[in-house]
Motif scaffolding. Structure first.
Motif, short mmCIF file in Angstrom:
data_model
loop_
_atom_site.label_atom_id
_atom_site.label_comp_id
_atom_site.label_asym_id
_atom_site.label_seq_id
_atom_site.Cartn_x
_atom_site.Cartn_y
_atom_site.Cartn_z
N ALA A 54 0.83 -1.21 0.00
CA ALA A 54 0.00 0.00 0.00
C ALA A 54 0.86 1.26 0.00
O ALA A 54 0.54 2.25 -0.67
N LEU A 55 1.96 1.23 0.74
CA LEU A 55 2.88 2.38 0.73
C LEU A 55 3.47 2.59 -0.65
O LEU A 55 3.61 3.73 -1.13
N ALA A 56 3.83 1.47 -1.31
CA ALA A 56 4.39 1.57 -2.67
C ALA A 56 3.39 2.15 -3.66
O ALA A 56 3.77 2.76 -4.66
N LEU A 57 2.09 1.98 -3.37
CA LEU A 57 1.04 2.50 -4.25
C LEU A 57 0.67 3.94 -3.90
O LEU A 57 -0.27 4.50 -4.46
N GLY A 58 1.42 4.53 -2.96
CA GLY A 58 1.25 5.95 -2.67
C GLY A 58 0.31 6.28 -1.53
O GLY A 58 -0.04 7.45 -1.34
#
Length: 644
Positions: free
Chosen positions: A104-108
């Protein structure tokens, strides 16, 4: 009021139609409930906004289920599984949360939203998994026990999650909620709002202590008092009162009602009223769980799904694959092998019903935006909807694959010939083989189960690994030179095919076959078997005789009735067989057969009730004890009825 009756009728009709069909098709009851909800909700629109309210009510079925699970676990058993509880459950929750949060962090997404999503998807469906494991009889397997350990840890972990989520509130959502007059109302009956952390901890410890001590010391006098009334409905009311009271107590102090019910069940596991509690609560649990599954299917929002089909499908697939990968890794770490490894992996690869609870709680505390909540709710629901399919995959693909691996052992070289070939060396074939060997009859024993062959070799019984249904194996075993073949396998169709082949290829060989019941026996006889015996016939007859002896019926009377039963059965067997064989309808149970079967029952009943003295002359196979035999024996000389 009429509206509630109509909604109840719609839910019940959907369940009554969908669940039996799903069970008959091998899909399981859970998928049947989900399909029923899908039909009456998104497809035909027979139910509407009340589904969410009903779902909250139906979640009480999960509470009841965990109470019943707790009743099956003594505190000693729970302590014995602490390594799996903390190891499997803790590692699964930690790794899954970390991976999904990182994604989720990688997806912003911000950290607070990402962590909340990770916590929600780390949970699996206790309701679906335990219900399906119980239906399939897998709860006692290593994979089932491992799945239960992980689920139990997840249910416990919901408590700190509920404490953590408010700390992740997004200031912008808080401000927007304040401008709109606040979000959804918190539970007005929560007694721990605003307490200092130390006070909150003290309340939790006190609640758990009260539940444990009170359940142990107060429940027995209460149940004895209620049981003395002799009114079953009051005992049922007491059982429901107990669970509802526990759920209310847990809600008042901000804990999980399901966890409280589980702990209460563990406390009462040693109670003498345990079985009565199970019998009274089981029907309510089944109905409420079924209602919960229906609401999950009915709650799928097709409008949101139609707007973002690829996104929701991708998220659902990503969540399930991520969880499956973590579970598979954990299974390898904890050395869960074979089909149990796949059962553990596939059974927990979904989101769970507590995900809906956390989503609602996150909305109330301004942690997740509304648009994300609607997407995540669909992912949770769809992943639960797909779970029965994973169990079907396990049944149809995984189990056969491992069975085939086991059967890939090379056929043994059969270096002996015998006058008799025995197919099957299970509990049935072993007795036959021992009797023949004791009389110096040379036998060649075949079995397809390699573990059974290895077991027989350890006890000194010579047998060969080989599929006796294959003509080449039978030829190698010397069936062309044998005078007798015994088919003692436990597969109906294979036994029928073997009888047909043996009598066709070797007409002069005598075939003795094991049957499952009367109908199977008639079929084997029709295919050419020379002698057929139902596997339970003689054991049931002997058990009935032992029951009579235990009730002090005279031993001579018992033997007379056994022989009378055998004689009538033998005399009428040909008549019944010809009626079965002549049935042109193909059902094999026409009115003529039923009439003859009823006549057989009447003949047996009359023979068993006939006067003892009228039958003395016909008793040639058994000599009764002398008159007064039993009365003359001293107490310590009387025969022991226990079979050795």
């Amino acid at each position: 009021m009429t509206g509630y009756f109509l909604y109840a009728f719609v839910y019940l009709v959907a369940a009554v139609i969908a669940v039996p069909i799903a069970k008959r098709l091998g899909l399981g009851s859970v998928l049947g409930y989900l399909i029923a909800g899908l039909v009456i909700g998104p497809i035909f629109g027979l139910v509407g906004d009340e589904t969410v309210a009903i779902q909250h009510f139906a979640e009480f079925g999960v509470v009841m289920m965990l109470f019943l699970v707790g009743l099956e676990l003594e505190p000693r058993s729970l302590w014995a599984m602490k390594s799996k509880l903390l190891g499997l459950g803790g590692l699964q929750l930690t790794l899954t949360t970390a991976l999904i949060t990182a994604t989720a962090l990688a997806l912003g997404q911000p950290f607070g939203i990402s962590l909340t999503i990770g916590l929600i998807f780390a949970l699996s469906s206790t309701a679906i998994v335990l219900q399906t494991l119980q239906e399939k009889g897998l709860q006692k397997s290593e994979g089932g026990k491992s799945a239960f350990s992980a689920l139990l840890f997840q249910d416990i972990a919901v408590i700190p999650m509920l404490a953590l989520i408010p700390l992740l509130a997004i200031p912008e959502l808080v401000a927007a909620g304040g401008e709109q007059g606040g979000g959804e109302a918190h539970d007005s009956f929560n007694l721990v709002d605003g307490l200092a952390p130390w006070a909150y901890g003290l309340v939790i410890i006190s609640s758990v202590a009260f539940l444990t001590i009170g359940g142990h010391y107060l429940s027995r006098p209460l149940f004895k008092f209620v049981a003395a009334s002799g009114l079953r409905e009051i005992f049922t009311a007491t059982a429901l009162m107990l669970i509802i009271g526990i759920a209310a107590l847990m809600g008042l102090v901000g804990l999980s009602p399901a966890l409280g019910a589980f702990l209460a069940g563990v406390v009462l596991a040693n109670s003498e009223f345990r079985h009565e509690l199970e019998a009274n609560i089981e029907p309510f649990k089944g109905l409420l769980l079924g209602l919960f599954f229906i609401t999950v299917g009915a709650g799928i929002n097709f409008s949101v799904l139609s707007e973002n089909p690829m996104l929701i499908a991708g998220l659902t697939l990503a969540v399930m694959l991520t969880k499956a990968a973590v579970l598979f890794l954990i299974a390898l770490i904890f050395k869960i092998k074979g089909t149990n490894k796949w059962l553990f992996t596939l059974s927990l690869a979904q989101a769970g019903e507590f995900g809906f609870v956390l989503l609602s709680f996150a909305s109330q505390n301004y942690v997740l935006p509304k648009d994300i909540i609607s997407l995540l709710s669909l992912v949770v629901a769809i992943s639960m909807f797909l779970t029965p399919g994973l169990f079907i995959l396990f049944d149809k693909a995984i189990i056969p694959r491992y069975r085939n691996k086991k059967s890939k052992r090379d056929q043994d070289t059969i270096d002996e010939k015998g006058t008799e070939v025995i197919a099957g060396i299970g509990r049935f074939g072993q007795i036959i083989n021992r009797l023949l060997m004791a009389n110096d009859v040379e036998t060649v024993v075949l079995d397809i189960r390699s573990e059974q062959i290895d077991l027989m070799s350890r006890v000194g019984t010579k047998s060969y690994f080989g599929d006796a249904s294959k003509p080449d194996i039978l030829h190698t075993a010397g069936i062309h030179e044998a005078s007798l073949m015994v088919i003692a396998i436990d597969n109906r169709e294979t036994a029928a095919k073997m009888v047909k082949y043996a009598k066709h290829a070797y007409p002069n060989i005598m075939v003795l076959a094991r049957a499952f019941d009367r109908g199977h026996g008639y079929r084997l006889r029709q295919l050419g078997a020379d002698y057929v015996v139902s596997e339970t016939y003689h054991s049931a007859l002997e058990m009935g005789a032992e029951a009579l002896r235990s009730l002090n019926v005279h031993p001579f009377q018992v033997e007379r009735q056994k022989m009378a039963y055998k004689n009538i059965e033998s005399q009428q067997n040909d008549v019944l067989y010809h009626a079965w064989a002549d049935d042109s309808s193909g059902e094999r149970v026409d009115n003529n057969y039923l009439k003859l079967f009823i006549e057989l029952e009447a003949l047996i009943e009359n023979a068993l009730k006939a006067d003892l003295h009228d039958k003395h002359s016909k008793m040639r196979g058994w000599t009764p004890p002398p008159k007064g035999y039993a009365e003359e024996l001293q107490p310590d000389e009387k025969p022991n009825n226990t079979k050795r």
